[in-house]
Design a protein around this motif. Structure first.
Motif, mmCIF file in Angstrom:
data_model
loop_
_atom_site.group_PDB
_atom_site.id
_atom_site.type_symbol
_atom_site.label_atom_id
_atom_site.label_comp_id
_atom_site.label_asym_id
_atom_site.label_seq_id
_atom_site.Cartn_x
_atom_site.Cartn_y
_atom_site.Cartn_z
ATOM 1 N N UNK A 144 -12.168 -10.270 28.236
ATOM 2 C CA UNK A 144 -12.260 -8.869 27.847
ATOM 3 C C UNK A 144 -13.375 -8.730 26.813
ATOM 4 N N UNK A 145 -14.407 -7.923 27.132
ATOM 5 C CA UNK A 145 -15.607 -7.927 26.297
ATOM 6 C C UNK A 145 -16.191 -6.520 26.143
ATOM 7 N N UNK A 146 -16.437 -6.125 24.904
ATOM 8 C CA UNK A 146 -17.156 -4.896 24.588
ATOM 9 C C UNK A 146 -18.609 -5.267 24.287
ATOM 10 N N UNK A 147 -19.541 -4.718 25.068
ATOM 11 C CA UNK A 147 -20.956 -5.020 24.893
ATOM 12 C C UNK A 147 -21.660 -3.769 24.380
ATOM 13 N N UNK A 203 -20.795 0.742 35.047
ATOM 14 C CA UNK A 203 -21.498 1.965 34.646
ATOM 15 C C UNK A 203 -21.496 2.037 33.123
ATOM 16 N N UNK A 204 -22.664 1.824 32.534
ATOM 17 C CA UNK A 204 -22.751 1.833 31.072
ATOM 18 C C UNK A 204 -22.609 3.252 30.536
ATOM 19 N N UNK A 205 -22.101 3.360 29.325
ATOM 20 C CA UNK A 205 -22.066 4.636 28.629
ATOM 21 C C UNK A 205 -23.417 4.818 27.945
ATOM 22 N N UNK A 206 -24.226 5.700 28.476
ATOM 23 C CA UNK A 206 -25.538 5.981 27.891
ATOM 24 C C UNK A 206 -25.366 7.110 26.887
ATOM 25 N N UNK A 256 -21.931 -0.123 26.218
ATOM 26 C CA UNK A 256 -22.374 1.112 25.573
ATOM 27 C C UNK A 256 -23.824 0.931 25.154
ATOM 28 N N UNK A 257 -24.684 1.870 25.524
ATOM 29 C CA UNK A 257 -26.099 1.807 25.168
ATOM 30 C C UNK A 257 -26.372 2.838 24.074
ATOM 31 N N UNK A 300 -23.186 -7.916 20.702
ATOM 32 C CA UNK A 300 -24.294 -7.009 20.397
ATOM 33 C C UNK A 300 -25.584 -7.560 20.994
ATOM 34 N N UNK A 301 -26.290 -6.714 21.744
ATOM 35 C CA UNK A 301 -27.614 -7.051 22.274
ATOM 36 C C UNK A 301 -28.602 -6.069 21.648
#
Length: 704
Positions: A310-313, A336-339, A369-370, A395-396
């Motif tokens: 389970x990962x939040x990016x 589908x990322x949250x932009x 999330x972006x 975090x990226x």
């Protein structure tokens, strides 16, 4: 979500094989201002099955009420009963939805309270279609978006079986994607409006009467919790019931089958991922522009999700264009990322909480999330959000060199479990303190893949031509006057000079540099370099100065006169997602031959078809040179691109006597840029190549 999601969705979906709530309806609903639905065999259960889409729509402040025309699955004698109840003013809700009134326990179910609440609060307007002969069996969901109308239509009824269990198909029609799609959307919307306005000779439309609305209000009041918003009620009910959440629809990252990160031209991606994991999942990946930094980090995120479950990016980028590009690339990994482009801080916080809730309830294995760099530093990602026993956080930071200012050092969120910094050139030029901060946060550079390796592997080879430009007589006069003023102020270059004198000296130096960047003879040289036939001008980028808008205007005038299909990319275009995405797509599809730009093409544009670049203006920063080179050298197997060409325009001012410090620095910078580009080129000794250009500059430097 953004309009980008809609543009890249496939035209047909099979609900039993794909999460159509998150994968189809939600991307469309999240950017819509109207939602109309006309379906046969409607049941309230579809509300929970499309909870993400409907909750996204309900959060839109200027959205109009949803309008539903339904024809429930009822017997012929019930049709007569509805007509009679309507004419007599009595309740017919129980005939429409008998499954909601079977038992007292049903009154406490999510779908009952949600449907009742939405009707009472006027979030949904409901009308019933009764066909005099045959069935009302249409299935169409209609939306109005910034780009135009959208229709989702096909064989699926608005029931749980029709939307998810049965083998059905749904077609996505977008009015801006061709004449036929436009006609489909217009026809369905016109038919809906006709029905809503009162029906036809063959279809009778019945609104909710007062008694039926009283029943609906009573059902709504049975809900002990005030339904402040639809999505909260959905997730709360799941949590209370212990439901671990629609397991067949869990969203998770997966590496696309076409990506080979262990072999071939992009084997360095696998090396980078391994190095990052070996450093406790923290570090900077310094990979040349065009070397696939985005894909590399998403491979790492996927591998990490597989381990952590389970990962939040969170992906942080500097520009809007990069937000949209990341969103597209992430979708290739099945999520589908949250932009958050255009969202307020409060809305971003809500989006983050929603993603965290999805992970907590096992509705997804990965949430992405972006955000912008600015949002990253806005106290959103705090202990309350990230300190969870239900998921890990990653975090990226793309273009990580942009993080390092004093404010970044003060506000950078340090609670993420894992971190990746991405940059072709991570060092902050002229800012050692900022560079040290990056190393402190990300531990160290764990992998480097420079242009020396990338060119010939994942980037194409290129030829570099330096074209020397001279100032006009008028420009030379202005140049000499500025130089004389700068020499008078030479004392201001000292570190202990008065601040007012130093600022004046700096303004004069900048003005002289702007004069050099904007030299008018560059325009004539460009026109002479462009192929004679306008049909031979293709796949080209032209970089102009950001210090004088007249240069970009002059370039555009040449292209207009030559009847070349082009478009400019400036801050005005990047501020409008729809416009920007359309321009990039047209260039990728060869509808546009040339893109002209100031500096905004330096970060966040993936146009690998580019074969020729004209550098009318460049700054003194190595990072810009590196980004431009990588942008032009990206491989493009689809177009058969084998090599690229770069034309650099270098101004040689007349030097009379001893040069001042700034002028010498300017000339040396031109020399370093020529060395940089020509050092990687394969025509160093050719005419107008690097060797000849370097010799010419050295002669000038010798004179000074």
């Amino acid at each position: 979500m953004t309009q980008t999601n809609i543009d890249y969705l496939p035209p047909i979906f099979y609900p039993s094989e794909k999460d159509i709530d998150g994968g189809l309806f939600q991307p469309v609903a999240s950017v819509s201002t109207t939602l109309d639905c006309m379906v046969g065999y409607f049941t309230s259960g579809v509300l929970s099955e499309l909870a993400l889409a409907l909750s996204s729509f309900l959060k839109i402040e200027d959205a109009e009420p949803m309008r539903f025309i339904i024809s429930p699955n009822i017997e012929s004698n019930d049709l007569a009963a509805i007509r009679q109840a309507y004419s007599e003013g009595t309740d017919f809700f129980g005939i429409l939805f008998p499954e909601l009134l079977i038992s007292e326990s049903a009154l406490r179910t999510y779908t009952v309270s949600a449907l009742a609440y939405l009707i009472v609060s006027k979030k949904i307007e409901l009308k019933v279609a009764l066909k005099r002969n045959g069935l009302f069996h249409t299935k169409a969901w209609l939306f109005k978006t910034p780009s135009g109308g959208v229709a989702i239509h096909g064989s699926s009824n608005a029931t749980t079986g029709g939307m998810f269990k049965n083998f059905e198909q749904l077609v996505l029609s977008r009015s801006w994607m061709g004449w036929e799609s436009n006609e489909v959307v217009k026809s369905l919307q016109k038919k809906f409006d006709t029905f809503w306005g009162g029906g036809t000779d063959d279809v009778e439309i019945i609104p909710m009467n007062d008694k039926t609305l009283e029943t609906i209000a009573r059902l709504s009041s049975k809900q002990t919790r005030v339904l402040e918003n639809f999505s909260n009620s959905y997730y709360v009910s799941l949590e209370e019931s212990g439901n671990n959440g629609l397991n067949n629809r869990v969203s998770k990252l997966s590496i696309p089958g076409y990506i080979d990160f262990r072999n071939g031209a992009f084997a360095h991606q696998g090396e980078a991922v391994d190095a990052w994991f070996e450093n406790n999942q923290c570090g900077i990946l310094s990979i040349a522009t065009g070397g696939g930094k985005t894909i590399t980090s998403m491979i790492a995120a996927t591998k990490l999700m597989e381990r952590e479950k389970s990962l939040l990016v969170v992906v942080a980028v500097p520009t809007k264009a990069l937000m949209n590009q990341w969103e597209r690339d992430i979708s290739e990994f099945g999520v589908s990322a949250v932009n958050t482009n255009g969202m307020s801080v409060m809305k971003i916080q809500r989006a983050c909480k929603s993603s965290a809730r999805n992970l907590r309830l096992n509705l997804s294995s990965a949430e992405v999330i972006v955000v912008t760099h600015a949002a990253l530093l806005n106290d959103i990602f705090d202990e309350k959000l990230l300190n969870s026993s239900h998921f890990k956080s990653m975090l990226i930071v793309d273009e990580v060199h942009n993080i390092g200012s004093q404010r970044s050092q003060e506000k950078f969120p340090r609670l993420f479990d894992f971190k990746i910094g991405l940059s072709a050139t991570f060092e902050r030029q002229f800012d050692e303190e900022g560079t040290r901060f990056l190393i402190e946060i990300f531990n160290k550079v764990v992998y480097e893949y420079g242009l020396d390796r990338a060119i010939g592997e994942c980037l194409v080879n290129f030829q570099y031509y330096a074209h020397f430009i001279y100032l006009t007589a008028e420009e030379e006069f202005d140049f000499e006057e500025l130089t004389a003023e700068i020499k008078k102020m030479s004392f201001a270059a000292a570190s202990d000079a008065p601040l007012s004198a130093k600022e004046r000296w700096q303004r004069l130096c900048l003005k002289r540099r702007a004069l050099v960047e904007s030299a008018s003879n560059k325009i004539e040289a460009l026109e002479n370099l462009l192929p004679k036939s306008r049909y031979d001008i293709k796949k080209s980028l032209i970089f102009c100065t950001d210090k004088n808008p007249e240069q970009l205007d002059a370039v555009n005038e040449i292209l207009v006169r030559r009847k070349v299909n082009f478009h400019q990319i400036t801050a005005e275009e990047t501020a409008q997602n729809k416009t920007l995405n359309s321009i990039i797509k047209s260039f990728s599809d060869d509808e546009l031959q040339v893109l002209t730009s100031k500096r905004v093409l330096d970060e966040g544009f993936n146009v690998p078809q580019t074969e020729t670049a004209y550098l009318l203006a460049s700054n003194t920063v190595l990072r810009q040179w590196t980004q431009r080179l990588g942008r032009v050298l990206r491989s493009s197997p689809g177009t058969g691109k084998e090599r690229a060409t770069i034309h650099d325009f270098i101004v040689l001012p007349a030097v009379d006597g001893e040069a001042d410090k700034d002028l010498k620095s300017l000339i040396e910078s031109e020399y370093r840029r020529i060395q940089f580009f020509s050092g990687y080129s394969d025509n160093y000794t050719d005419k107008n190549g690097g060797y000849e250009a370097c010799e010419k500059i050295l002669q000038l430097l010798g004179a000074v």
